[in-house]
Motif scaffolding. Structure first.
Motif, PDB file in Angstrom:
ATOM      1  N   GLY A 163      -5.433  -2.296  -8.194  1.00 46.05           N
ATOM      2  CA  GLY A 163      -5.272  -1.391  -7.059  1.00 46.05           C
ATOM      3  C   GLY A 163      -6.230  -1.646  -5.912  1.00 46.05           C
ATOM      4  O   GLY A 163      -6.863  -0.707  -5.424  1.00 46.05           O
ATOM      5  N   ILE A 164      -6.311  -2.887  -5.436  1.00 44.92           N
ATOM      6  CA  ILE A 164      -7.275  -3.236  -4.386  1.00 44.92           C
ATOM      7  C   ILE A 164      -6.712  -2.919  -3.004  1.00 44.92           C
ATOM      8  O   ILE A 164      -5.608  -3.347  -2.646  1.00 44.92           O
ATOM      9  CB  ILE A 164      -7.652  -4.736  -4.442  1.00 44.92           C
ATOM     10  N   ASP A 165      -7.495  -2.181  -2.202  1.00 45.58           N
ATOM     11  CA  ASP A 165      -7.178  -1.890  -0.807  1.00 45.58           C
ATOM     12  C   ASP A 165      -8.296  -2.435   0.076  1.00 45.58           C
ATOM     13  O   ASP A 165      -9.477  -2.311  -0.274  1.00 45.58           O
ATOM     14  CB  ASP A 165      -7.072  -0.382  -0.561  1.00 45.58           C
ATOM     15  N   ALA A 166      -7.944  -2.996   1.226  1.00 49.93           N
ATOM     16  CA  ALA A 166      -8.959  -3.462   2.170  1.00 49.93           C
ATOM     17  C   ALA A 166      -8.304  -3.804   3.501  1.00 49.93           C
ATOM     18  O   ALA A 166      -7.102  -4.081   3.565  1.00 49.93           O
ATOM     19  CB  ALA A 166      -9.710  -4.676   1.632  1.00 49.93           C
ATOM     20  N   ILE A 167      -9.105  -3.777   4.558  1.00 47.95           N
ATOM     21  CA  ILE A 167      -8.672  -4.219   5.883  1.00 47.95           C
ATOM     22  C   ILE A 167      -9.664  -5.268   6.373  1.00 47.95           C
ATOM     23  O   ILE A 167     -10.876  -5.039   6.381  1.00 47.95           O
ATOM     24  CB  ILE A 167      -8.599  -3.045   6.880  1.00 47.95           C
ATOM     25  N   PHE A 168      -9.148  -6.429   6.764  1.00 52.29           N
ATOM     26  CA  PHE A 168      -9.967  -7.532   7.271  1.00 52.29           C
ATOM     27  C   PHE A 168      -9.653  -7.701   8.758  1.00 52.29           C
ATOM     28  O   PHE A 168      -8.499  -7.947   9.127  1.00 52.29           O
ATOM     29  CB  PHE A 168      -9.656  -8.816   6.506  1.00 52.29           C
ATOM     30  N   GLU A 169     -10.664  -7.571   9.592  1.00 50.77           N
ATOM     31  CA  GLU A 169     -10.464  -7.519  11.038  1.00 50.77           C
ATOM     32  C   GLU A 169     -10.646  -8.877  11.704  1.00 50.77           C
ATOM     33  O   GLU A 169     -11.447  -9.706  11.247  1.00 50.77           O
ATOM     34  CB  GLU A 169     -11.436  -6.508  11.651  1.00 50.77           C
ATOM     35  N   PRO A 170      -9.926  -9.117  12.803  1.00 47.48           N
ATOM     36  CA  PRO A 170     -10.078 -10.384  13.532  1.00 47.48           C
ATOM     37  C   PRO A 170     -11.432 -10.491  14.202  1.00 47.48           C
ATOM     38  O   PRO A 170     -12.028  -9.476  14.594  1.00 47.48           O
ATOM     39  CB  PRO A 170      -8.951 -10.335  14.567  1.00 47.48           C
ATOM     40  N   GLY A 171     -11.931 -11.721  14.314  1.00 48.50           N
ATOM     41  CA  GLY A 171     -13.218 -11.952  14.958  1.00 48.50           C
ATOM     42  C   GLY A 171     -14.403 -11.656  14.077  1.00 48.50           C
ATOM     43  O   GLY A 171     -15.547 -11.744  14.526  1.00 48.50           O
ATOM     44  N   LYS A 172     -14.155 -11.324  12.813  1.00 46.17           N
ATOM     45  CA  LYS A 172     -15.226 -11.026  11.861  1.00 46.17           C
ATOM     46  C   LYS A 172     -15.115 -11.928  10.644  1.00 46.17           C
ATOM     47  O   LYS A 172     -14.017 -12.296  10.225  1.00 46.17           O
ATOM     48  CB  LYS A 172     -15.160  -9.568  11.382  1.00 46.17           C
ATOM     49  N   VAL A 173     -16.270 -12.280  10.075  1.00 41.27           N
ATOM     50  CA  VAL A 173     -16.288 -12.997   8.806  1.00 41.27           C
ATOM     51  C   VAL A 173     -16.366 -11.960   7.684  1.00 41.27           C
ATOM     52  O   VAL A 173     -17.352 -11.243   7.564  1.00 41.27           O
ATOM     53  CB  VAL A 173     -17.479 -13.965   8.713  1.00 41.27           C
ATOM     54  N   SER A 174     -15.301 -11.877   6.900  1.00 40.49           N
ATOM     55  CA  SER A 174     -15.250 -10.953   5.772  1.00 40.49           C
ATOM     56  C   SER A 174     -15.472 -11.738   4.486  1.00 40.49           C
ATOM     57  O   SER A 174     -14.902 -12.816   4.303  1.00 40.49           O
ATOM     58  CB  SER A 174     -13.890 -10.251   5.708  1.00 40.49           C
ATOM     59  N   LEU A 175     -16.311 -11.200   3.611  1.00 37.07           N
ATOM     60  CA  LEU A 175     -16.639 -11.882   2.362  1.00 37.07           C
ATOM     61  C   LEU A 175     -16.134 -11.078   1.172  1.00 37.07           C
ATOM     62  O   LEU A 175     -16.258  -9.852   1.136  1.00 37.07           O
ATOM     63  CB  LEU A 175     -18.151 -12.059   2.233  1.00 37.07           C
ATOM     64  N   ILE A 176     -15.558 -11.790   0.209  1.00 37.84           N
ATOM     65  CA  ILE A 176     -15.203 -11.183  -1.072  1.00 37.84           C
ATOM     66  C   ILE A 176     -16.203 -11.698  -2.098  1.00 37.84           C
ATOM     67  O   ILE A 176     -16.322 -12.908  -2.308  1.00 37.84           O
ATOM     68  CB  ILE A 176     -13.773 -11.551  -1.502  1.00 37.84           C
ATOM     69  N   ILE A 177     -16.965 -10.797  -2.697  1.00 34.73           N
ATOM     70  CA  ILE A 177     -17.994 -11.192  -3.650  1.00 34.73           C
ATOM     71  C   ILE A 177     -17.768 -10.489  -4.990  1.00 34.73           C
ATOM     72  O   ILE A 177     -17.028  -9.511  -5.080  1.00 34.73           O
ATOM     73  CB  ILE A 177     -19.421 -10.899  -3.128  1.00 34.73           C
ATOM     74  N   GLY A 178     -18.443 -11.007  -6.010  1.00 29.13           N
ATOM     75  CA  GLY A 178     -18.354 -10.421  -7.346  1.00 29.13           C
ATOM     76  C   GLY A 178     -18.690 -11.472  -8.373  1.00 29.13           C
ATOM     77  O   GLY A 178     -18.724 -12.675  -8.075  1.00 29.13           O
ATOM     78  N   GLY A 179     -18.950 -11.040  -9.565  1.00 31.99           N
ATOM     79  CA  GLY A 179     -19.306 -11.958 -10.640  1.00 31.99           C
ATOM     80  C   GLY A 179     -18.122 -12.786 -11.100  1.00 31.99           C
ATOM     81  O   GLY A 179     -16.978 -12.567 -10.692  1.00 31.99           O
ATOM     82  N   SER A 180     -18.393 -13.744 -11.972  1.00 31.50           N
ATOM     83  CA  SER A 180     -17.322 -14.566 -12.545  1.00 31.50           C
ATOM     84  C   SER A 180     -16.326 -13.671 -13.279  1.00 31.50           C
ATOM     85  O   SER A 180     -16.723 -12.791 -14.047  1.00 31.50           O
ATOM     86  CB  SER A 180     -17.901 -15.598 -13.513  1.00 31.50           C
ATOM     87  N   GLY A 181     -15.044 -13.897 -13.014  1.00 32.05           N
ATOM     88  CA  GLY A 181     -14.022 -13.096 -13.657  1.00 32.05           C
ATOM     89  C   GLY A 181     -13.754 -11.758 -13.006  1.00 32.05           C
ATOM     90  O   GLY A 181     -12.971 -10.959 -13.539  1.00 32.05           O
ATOM     91  N   SER A 182     -14.363 -11.509 -11.842  1.00 28.18           N
ATOM     92  CA  SER A 182     -14.167 -10.223 -11.163  1.00 28.18           C
ATOM     93  C   SER A 182     -12.836 -10.137 -10.440  1.00 28.18           C
ATOM     94  O   SER A 182     -12.391  -9.053 -10.064  1.00 28.18           O
ATOM     95  CB  SER A 182     -15.309  -9.955 -10.181  1.00 28.18           C
ATOM     96  N   GLY A 183     -12.192 -11.301 -10.195  1.00 31.42           N
ATOM     97  CA  GLY A 183     -10.885 -11.303  -9.558  1.00 31.42           C
ATOM     98  C   GLY A 183     -10.879 -11.756  -8.109  1.00 31.42           C
ATOM     99  O   GLY A 183      -9.839 -11.712  -7.452  1.00 31.42           O
ATOM    100  N   LYS A 184     -12.005 -12.232  -7.599  1.00 33.73           N
ATOM    101  CA  LYS A 184     -12.084 -12.538  -6.166  1.00 33.73           C
ATOM    102  C   LYS A 184     -11.195 -13.711  -5.757  1.00 33.73           C
ATOM    103  O   LYS A 184     -10.509 -13.639  -4.731  1.00 33.73           O
ATOM    104  CB  LYS A 184     -13.527 -12.763  -5.724  1.00 33.73           C
ATOM    105  N   SER A 185     -11.170 -14.798  -6.530  1.00 34.46           N
ATOM    106  CA  SER A 185     -10.301 -15.928  -6.188  1.00 34.46           C
ATOM    107  C   SER A 185      -8.828 -15.560  -6.380  1.00 34.46           C
ATOM    108  O   SER A 185      -7.969 -15.989  -5.598  1.00 34.46           O
ATOM    109  CB  SER A 185     -10.644 -17.155  -7.036  1.00 34.46           C
ATOM    110  N   THR A 186      -8.531 -14.764  -7.388  1.00 39.51           N
ATOM    111  CA  THR A 186      -7.153 -14.301  -7.593  1.00 39.51           C
ATOM    112  C   THR A 186      -6.696 -13.453  -6.422  1.00 39.51           C
ATOM    113  O   THR A 186      -5.554 -13.576  -5.957  1.00 39.51           O
ATOM    114  CB  THR A 186      -7.048 -13.495  -8.899  1.00 39.51           C
ATOM    115  N   LEU A 187      -7.582 -12.607  -5.909  1.00 43.18           N
ATOM    116  CA  LEU A 187      -7.236 -11.780  -4.756  1.00 43.18           C
ATOM    117  C   LEU A 187      -6.924 -12.654  -3.547  1.00 43.18           C
ATOM    118  O   LEU A 187      -5.940 -12.422  -2.834  1.00 43.18           O
ATOM    119  CB  LEU A 187      -8.365 -10.809  -4.435  1.00 43.18           C
TER     120      LEU A 187
END
Length: 251
Positions: A19-43
């Motif tokens: 159930g991940i929700d997020a908004i990524f805005e133009p002109g900004k560098v947004s980072l997805i972080i988390g430990g191994s297996g947290s789901g960041k690359s899958t997201l």
């Protein structure tokens, strides 16, 4: 802008994203972080369409990407630049050919226009006159920069970077971070970076999404992160003595 709503993804019985929700805005560098297996690359792969979520929606500039078929997605994919973790350059192609490859696929430019565009992109990433080199002749940092040059060759609205500093020394990592930030501002891209590099987080983290066991646990800026009282986030961020020292200067 990219918006994701209630993204759920499973592999068999393994519920990777919840159930991940997020908004990524133009002109900004947004980072997805988390430990191994947290789901960041899958997201990241769900956002660009390499994985299809079982539930949830992805919007590119308010267009629902998840509801489109392959042909409908093509115009949006033309606006996407992607830097893969290992740069994903074709070993049998020169630097110039690697960059022109995307232009061959998605544009009707003339041969000279494609070469001119490749030259422009290489100069933009400080690799002027490296056209005829092969990936085997490049350092790790140079390969990353060629990957970035290829990613921006189509003037992308959306820029995705998967672990851009993986395998790089600290000085080169800083250069890559600065380049990503400069290009984001220059092109006003919506840029999303998956990383575990805390130097990147502190250097360019304008918006940070922290995942923990497949759930969205926190979001905010790097400055707000240093003052967070979310234990799971603190355990991840301040695992190193350097980050503990950084926090001690503001508490």
């Amino acid at each position: 802008m990219i918006e994701i709503q209630n993204i759920n993804k499973s592999f068999g019985e393994n519920h990777v994203l919840k159930g991940i929700d997020a908004i990524f805005e133009p002109g900004k560098v947004s980072l997805i972080i988390g430990g191994s297996g947290s789901g960041k690359s899958t997201l990241l792969k769900c956002i660009v369409g390499l994985h299809e979520p079982e539930e949830g929606k992805v919007f590119f500039s308010k267009e629902e990407f998840t509801g489109m078929d392959f042909e409908q997605r093509v115009p949006i994919r033309r606006d996407i630049g992607m830097l893969f973790q290992n740069s994903a350059l074709f070993d049998s192609m020169t630097v110039e050919q690697n960059i022109v490859f995307a232009l061959d696929m998605f544009t009707d430019m003339s041969k000279q226009e494609k070469i001119d565009r490749a030259n422009f992109c290489l100069e933009r990433v400080n690799l002027k006159d490296k056209n005829k080199l092969y990936p085997a002749e490049l350092s790790g940092g140079m390969k990353k920069r060629v990957g970035i040059a290829r990613a921006i060759s189509m003037n992308p609205k959306y820029l995705f970077c998967d672990e851009p500093n993986s395998g790089l020394d600290p000085a080169t990592s800083i250069l890559i971070d600065e380049l990503i930030q400069e290009l984001t501002e220059e092109y006003q891209c919506t840029t999303i970076v998956v990383t575990h590099d805390m130097n990147s987080v502190m250097g360019i983290g304008e918006y940070i999404l922290f995942l923990y066991k497949g759930e969205k646990f926190w979001e905010g800026s790097n400055d707000e992160m240093l003052r967070s009282d979310v234990q799971e986030l603190n355990d991840f961020v301040f695992a190193s003595p350097l980050m503990k020292a950084a926090r001690s200067t503001i508490t």
